[in-house]
Design a protein around this motif. Structure first.
Motif, mmCIF file in Angstrom:
data_model
loop_
_atom_site.group_PDB
_atom_site.id
_atom_site.type_symbol
_atom_site.label_atom_id
_atom_site.label_comp_id
_atom_site.label_asym_id
_atom_site.label_seq_id
_atom_site.Cartn_x
_atom_site.Cartn_y
_atom_site.Cartn_z
ATOM 1 N N GLY A 236 0.808 -1.218 0.000
ATOM 2 C CA GLY A 236 0.000 0.000 0.000
ATOM 3 C C GLY A 236 0.839 1.265 0.000
ATOM 4 N N VAL A 237 2.093 1.143 -0.401
ATOM 5 C CA VAL A 237 3.020 2.272 -0.454
ATOM 6 C C VAL A 237 3.285 2.581 -1.927
ATOM 7 C CG1 VAL A 237 5.366 3.005 0.148
ATOM 8 C CG2 VAL A 237 4.041 1.650 1.760
ATOM 9 N N SER A 238 3.364 3.852 -2.256
ATOM 10 C CA SER A 238 3.566 4.215 -3.653
ATOM 11 C C SER A 238 4.948 3.796 -4.152
ATOM 12 C CB SER A 238 3.401 5.730 -3.837
ATOM 13 O OG SER A 238 4.491 6.422 -3.256
ATOM 14 N N VAL A 239 5.037 3.604 -5.456
ATOM 15 C CA VAL A 239 6.321 3.290 -6.089
ATOM 16 C C VAL A 239 7.313 4.409 -5.797
ATOM 17 C CG1 VAL A 239 7.460 3.051 -8.336
ATOM 18 C CG2 VAL A 239 5.327 1.798 -7.867
ATOM 19 N N ARG A 240 6.844 5.629 -5.839
ATOM 20 C CA ARG A 240 7.712 6.776 -5.557
ATOM 21 C C ARG A 240 8.297 6.687 -4.146
ATOM 22 N NH1 ARG A 240 5.964 13.137 -5.625
ATOM 23 N NH2 ARG A 240 8.049 13.937 -5.339
ATOM 24 N N SER A 241 7.458 6.325 -3.169
ATOM 25 C CA SER A 241 7.938 6.187 -1.791
ATOM 26 C C SER A 241 8.964 5.073 -1.680
ATOM 27 C CB SER A 241 6.779 5.926 -0.834
ATOM 28 O OG SER A 241 5.961 7.061 -0.732
ATOM 29 N N LEU A 242 8.724 3.962 -2.362
ATOM 30 C CA LEU A 242 9.678 2.857 -2.320
ATOM 31 C C LEU A 242 11.022 3.272 -2.897
ATOM 32 C CD1 LEU A 242 7.341 -0.101 -3.322
ATOM 33 C CD2 LEU A 242 8.200 0.471 -1.033
ATOM 34 N N ARG A 243 10.991 4.024 -3.971
ATOM 35 C CA ARG A 243 12.243 4.531 -4.543
ATOM 36 C C ARG A 243 12.942 5.464 -3.549
ATOM 37 N NH1 ARG A 243 9.252 5.392 -9.945
ATOM 38 N NH2 ARG A 243 9.765 3.478 -11.056
ATOM 39 N N TYR A 244 12.162 6.293 -2.872
ATOM 40 C CA TYR A 244 12.730 7.192 -1.860
ATOM 41 C C TYR A 244 13.361 6.383 -0.731
ATOM 42 C CZ TYR A 244 13.019 10.572 1.927
ATOM 43 O OH TYR A 244 13.476 11.342 2.965
ATOM 44 N N TYR A 245 12.670 5.357 -0.266
ATOM 45 C CA TYR A 245 13.213 4.517 0.797
ATOM 46 C C TYR A 245 14.569 3.946 0.380
ATOM 47 C CZ TYR A 245 8.462 4.344 2.832
ATOM 48 O OH TYR A 245 7.244 4.647 3.370
ATOM 49 N N GLU A 246 14.644 3.535 -0.863
ATOM 50 C CA GLU A 246 15.896 2.977 -1.353
ATOM 51 C C GLU A 246 16.986 4.050 -1.432
ATOM 52 O OE1 GLU A 246 17.380 -0.052 -4.840
ATOM 53 O OE2 GLU A 246 15.242 0.186 -4.470
ATOM 54 N N GLU A 247 16.632 5.234 -1.895
ATOM 55 C CA GLU A 247 17.595 6.345 -1.947
ATOM 56 C C GLU A 247 18.135 6.674 -0.558
ATOM 57 O OE1 GLU A 247 15.641 9.711 -3.687
ATOM 58 O OE2 GLU A 247 15.310 8.679 -5.589
ATOM 59 N N GLN A 248 17.287 6.550 0.457
ATOM 60 C CA GLN A 248 17.671 6.872 1.827
ATOM 61 C C GLN A 248 18.386 5.724 2.530
ATOM 62 O OE1 GLN A 248 17.273 10.061 3.094
ATOM 63 N NE2 GLN A 248 16.767 10.356 0.942
ATOM 64 N N GLY A 249 18.489 4.586 1.869
ATOM 65 C CA GLY A 249 19.169 3.445 2.466
ATOM 66 C C GLY A 249 18.291 2.637 3.405
ATOM 67 N N LEU A 250 16.998 2.849 3.350
ATOM 68 C CA LEU A 250 16.073 2.126 4.223
ATOM 69 C C LEU A 250 15.664 0.775 3.640
ATOM 70 C CD1 LEU A 250 13.671 5.099 5.059
ATOM 71 C CD2 LEU A 250 15.686 4.336 6.343
ATOM 72 N N LEU A 251 15.810 0.646 2.338
ATOM 73 C CA LEU A 251 15.338 -0.521 1.610
ATOM 74 C C LEU A 251 16.387 -0.849 0.555
ATOM 75 C CD1 LEU A 251 12.703 -2.259 1.354
ATOM 76 C CD2 LEU A 251 11.937 -0.609 -0.351
ATOM 77 N N THR A 252 16.571 -2.127 0.285
ATOM 78 C CA THR A 252 17.519 -2.518 -0.758
ATOM 79 C C THR A 252 16.829 -3.425 -1.763
ATOM 80 O OG1 THR A 252 18.276 -4.392 0.531
ATOM 81 C CG2 THR A 252 19.537 -2.359 0.749
ATOM 82 N N SER A 253 17.373 -3.430 -2.949
ATOM 83 C CA SER A 253 16.869 -4.302 -3.997
ATOM 84 C C SER A 253 18.061 -4.805 -4.797
ATOM 85 C CB SER A 253 15.907 -3.543 -4.909
ATOM 86 O OG SER A 253 16.605 -2.532 -5.624
ATOM 87 N N THR A 254 17.800 -5.822 -5.573
ATOM 88 C CA THR A 254 18.781 -6.242 -6.565
ATOM 89 C C THR A 254 18.280 -5.714 -7.892
ATOM 90 O OG1 THR A 254 17.640 -8.348 -6.879
ATOM 91 C CG2 THR A 254 19.463 -8.308 -5.282
ATOM 92 N N ARG A 255 19.176 -5.620 -8.843
ATOM 93 C CA ARG A 255 18.797 -5.116 -10.173
ATOM 94 C C ARG A 255 18.944 -6.222 -11.210
ATOM 95 N NH1 ARG A 255 17.538 0.543 -10.851
ATOM 96 N NH2 ARG A 255 17.770 1.417 -8.771
#
Length: 129
Positions: free
Chosen positions: A11-30
C-alpha cells in the motif's frame, strides 16, 4: 518481486519505495535491464518503515534505528531505545509548543469575536429608529 508488486502488497507508492531505497532504508537487486527486484522479506520491512514514519520519525532517524533490526544485539537495541527516547522527548517539546500556539490563537479569536460583537452592536444601535 518487482517494485509495482511491492507497492501493491504494501500500500506504499512506487515513488515512496524509490525514496526509501535512496535513503538506504530498503535494498533491492537489479536485473540486467535495471529493474528493481525485492524479496519477500521486504514486504515486512516496508510495513516496519511505515510504522516508524507513522510514529513521527524522520528517514534519518529510521536509518539510525535499522541496525537494531538488521544486526540485533544488546548494543544496537540499547542505542535504538535511546534514540527513540530522544525522539519522544523532541515530540513532547513540539506538542508543548503547539499547545502554546493553539492557546495564542484562541486568545486572538476571542479578541476578534469581542471586536466583531461590538461592531455588530454599534451597527444595530445606529439602525434602530
Amino acid at each position: 518481486m518487482r517494485i509495482g508488486e511491492l507497492a501493491s502488497r504494501t500500500g506504499v507508492s512506487v515513488r515512496s519505495l524509490r525514496y526509501y531505497e535512496e535513503q538506504g532504508l530498503l535494498t533491492s537487486t537489479r536485473s540486467a535491464s535495471g529493474q528493481r527486484h525485492y524479496t519477500e522479506a521486504e514486504v515486512e520491512r516496508v510495513a516496519f518503515i511505515q510504522r516508524l514514519y507513522a510514529a513521527g520519525l524522520s528517514s534519518r532517524t529510521i536509518t539510525e534505528l535499522l541496525p537494531c533490526v538488521d544486526s540485533p544485539s544488546k548494543e544496537n537495541s540499547d542505542a535504538a531505545l535511546e534514540r527513540m527516547a530522544q525522539e519522544r522527548d523532541r515530540l513532547s517539546e513540539h506538542i508543548t509548543e503547539l499547545v502554546h500556539t493553539r492557546d495564542a490563537l484562541d486568545a486572538l479569536m476571542a479578541a476578534n469575536r469581542a471586536h466583531h460583537d461590538s461592531l455588530h452592536r454599534r451597527t444595530s444601535a445606529v439602525s434602530l429608529p
